[in-house]
Design a protein around this motif. Structure first.
Motif, short mmCIF file in Angstrom:
data_model
loop_
_atom_site.label_atom_id
_atom_site.label_comp_id
_atom_site.label_asym_id
_atom_site.label_seq_id
_atom_site.Cartn_x
_atom_site.Cartn_y
_atom_site.Cartn_z
N SER A 166 0.90 -1.25 -0.04
CA SER A 166 -0.04 0.15 -0.05
C SER A 166 0.93 1.26 -0.06
O SER A 166 0.46 2.38 0.01
CB SER A 166 -1.09 -0.08 1.32
OG SER A 166 -0.14 0.20 2.38
N GLU A 181 -1.13 8.62 5.48
CA GLU A 181 -2.20 8.46 4.74
C GLU A 181 -2.26 6.89 4.38
O GLU A 181 -3.51 6.57 4.37
CB GLU A 181 -2.45 9.33 3.45
CG GLU A 181 -2.51 10.82 3.57
CD GLU A 181 -1.08 11.66 4.22
OE1 GLU A 181 -0.05 10.83 4.14
OE2 GLU A 181 -1.06 12.81 4.50
N ASP A 182 -1.43 6.27 3.97
CA ASP A 182 -1.32 4.91 3.51
C ASP A 182 -1.96 4.12 4.62
O ASP A 182 -2.67 3.03 4.73
CB ASP A 182 0.13 4.38 3.20
CG ASP A 182 0.54 5.15 1.93
OD1 ASP A 182 -0.16 5.38 1.10
OD2 ASP A 182 1.82 5.23 1.71
N LYS A 185 -5.62 4.45 5.37
CA LYS A 185 -6.32 3.83 4.50
C LYS A 185 -6.59 2.32 4.84
O LYS A 185 -7.55 1.46 4.84
CB LYS A 185 -5.91 3.80 3.22
CG LYS A 185 -6.70 3.55 2.24
CD LYS A 185 -6.20 3.94 0.80
CE LYS A 185 -7.09 3.50 -0.39
NZ LYS A 185 -6.77 3.91 -1.58
N LYS A 189 -9.76 0.02 6.20
CA LYS A 189 -10.25 -1.13 5.50
C LYS A 189 -10.15 -2.23 6.33
O LYS A 189 -10.91 -3.34 6.41
CB LYS A 189 -9.23 -1.42 4.21
CG LYS A 189 -9.41 -0.34 3.23
CD LYS A 189 -8.49 -0.62 2.01
CE LYS A 189 -8.75 0.23 0.92
NZ LYS A 189 -7.83 0.04 -0.22
N ARG A 267 -7.10 10.27 10.51
CA ARG A 267 -7.18 10.00 8.90
C ARG A 267 -8.08 8.66 8.86
O ARG A 267 -8.38 8.46 7.67
CB ARG A 267 -6.05 10.16 8.29
CG ARG A 267 -5.41 11.44 8.13
CD ARG A 267 -4.01 11.38 7.32
NE ARG A 267 -3.49 12.49 7.07
CZ ARG A 267 -2.50 13.18 7.90
NH1 ARG A 267 -2.01 12.45 8.86
NH2 ARG A 267 -1.89 14.14 7.56
N THR A 268 -8.13 8.04 9.66
CA THR A 268 -8.47 6.54 9.63
C THR A 268 -10.20 6.65 9.26
O THR A 268 -10.88 6.86 10.30
CB THR A 268 -8.11 5.66 10.62
OG1 THR A 268 -6.69 5.56 10.91
CG2 THR A 268 -8.74 4.13 10.67
N LYS A 269 -10.66 5.91 8.39
CA LYS A 269 -12.13 5.83 8.03
C LYS A 269 -12.43 4.45 7.62
O LYS A 269 -11.69 3.87 6.92
CB LYS A 269 -12.54 6.78 7.08
CG LYS A 269 -12.13 8.19 7.15
CD LYS A 269 -12.94 8.84 8.54
CE LYS A 269 -12.44 10.18 8.61
NZ LYS A 269 -13.02 10.76 10.10
N ASP A 271 -13.65 1.24 5.65
CA ASP A 271 -14.08 1.08 4.39
C ASP A 271 -13.68 -0.18 3.97
O ASP A 271 -12.51 -0.65 3.94
CB ASP A 271 -13.42 2.12 3.47
CG ASP A 271 -13.79 1.90 1.84
OD1 ASP A 271 -14.87 1.29 1.76
OD2 ASP A 271 -13.09 2.16 1.05
#
Length: 291
Positions: A166, A181-182, A185, A189, A267-269, A271
């Motif tokens: 990633s 950011e990586d 993300k 997930k 930043r963690t959402k 998904d």
């Protein structure tokens, strides 16, 4: 005693805050250690020379932390991962990874309290640290949840490879880097996939912060460099020539570290992607692990 214990904890917390802030100020006022000389002379890793790597043997104790497992695999901690004193952990982690003294005092004290043992006199095995929902938690980026993988001592190879793949950053020398950011993300997930597939999934706020703290270690101590993280995360081996990317003279403080942690966590959402769904086949951990 009921009144004294909370008072002691309060005073200890106040002392730790002032100590850490003073170290942070000290780092701002003193020159960084020269590249190539972060590890002090006479300590394992000086000039990038690490003790022999020996994979864990049957009966050895390992945990969900690749950095601690690597220390045992190199004999910096006892190779069997057993009967480690909390004070020894404090000293060895500081020398190996250049965490600040306040950080190295806080974490073993937290572990001792979690295990209901004495920091000054107690010992532990690495596996003890995997008390579920103590420090260890669901939705790890390198291990399947305890529901699927009761033994947290080995990395899950597909998860680690996906994490490393990633990476989107690069430094001035062209090294591929993981970025905050990586990590945010991938964490989002991973949390969503674990929540969807693990019937016993839990992830309290404090464990989300532990997860982002683990991720932040990859960015701070290891600089996010994928070529260094591959042996650390896949084999739990410190590569030849490696030294901590933190060069502050007084080490990485709690204050400085938490800036990175908050950057990842905010930043963690969540998904859900199919690619990070938990692996239920126990053989999935066999490939590529130096055990």
């Amino acid at each position: 005693m009921f009144l004294i214990t909370p008072l002691k904890k309060l005073l200890s917390s106040i002392f730790l805050i002032f100590w850490d802030v003073s170290l942070n100020i000290g780092n701002l006022l003193t020159p960084k250690r020269r590249a190539g000389f972060v590890i002090p002379k006479g300590h394992p890793g000086f000039e990038g020379k690490w003790p022999e790597f020996i994979p864990p043997q049957d009966g050895d104790s390992r945990c969900s932390c690749p950095a601690l497992n690597a220390m045992a695999n190199h004999g910096i901690l006892p190779r069997d991962g057993k009967n480690i004193s909390f004070k020894e952990l404090n000293k060895k982690v500081r020398e190996t990874y250049n965490f600040g003294p306040s950080f190295c005092y806080f974490v073993p004290n937290f572990a001792a309290d979690m295990l209901k043992r004495s920091y000054s006199k107690g010992t532990f095995n690495l596996k003890d640290l995997d008390l579920h929902n103590g420090i260890e938690h669901d939705a790890s980026l390198t291990r399947q949840d305890v529901y699927f993988q009761p033994d947290q001592g080995k990395p899950d190879i597909p998860l680690v490879k996906e994490l490393l793949a990633s990476a989107t950053g690069k430094d001035k020398d062209g090294n591929v880097l993981l970025t905050s950011e990586d990590l945010a993300k991938v964490s989002g997930k991973r949390r969503a996939a674990a929540r969807d597939s693990n019937p016993e999934f839990t992830l309290a706020t404090e464990h989300k912060m532990f997860g982002s703290s683990n991720s932040s270690t990859l960015l701070t101590i290891f600089g996010g460099r994928v070529k260094d993280l591959e042996p650390i995360l896949l084999e739990e081996r410190i590569p030849d020539g490696w030294e901590p990317r933190i060069r502050e003279r007084l080490g990485l403080t709690i204050l400085a570290f938490n800036k990175t942690v908050l950057g990842v966590e905010t930043r963690t959402k969540e998904d859900t992607p199919a690619s990070v769904a938990p692996t239920t086949n126990p053989e999935s951990n066999a490939g590529g692990v130096a055990t």
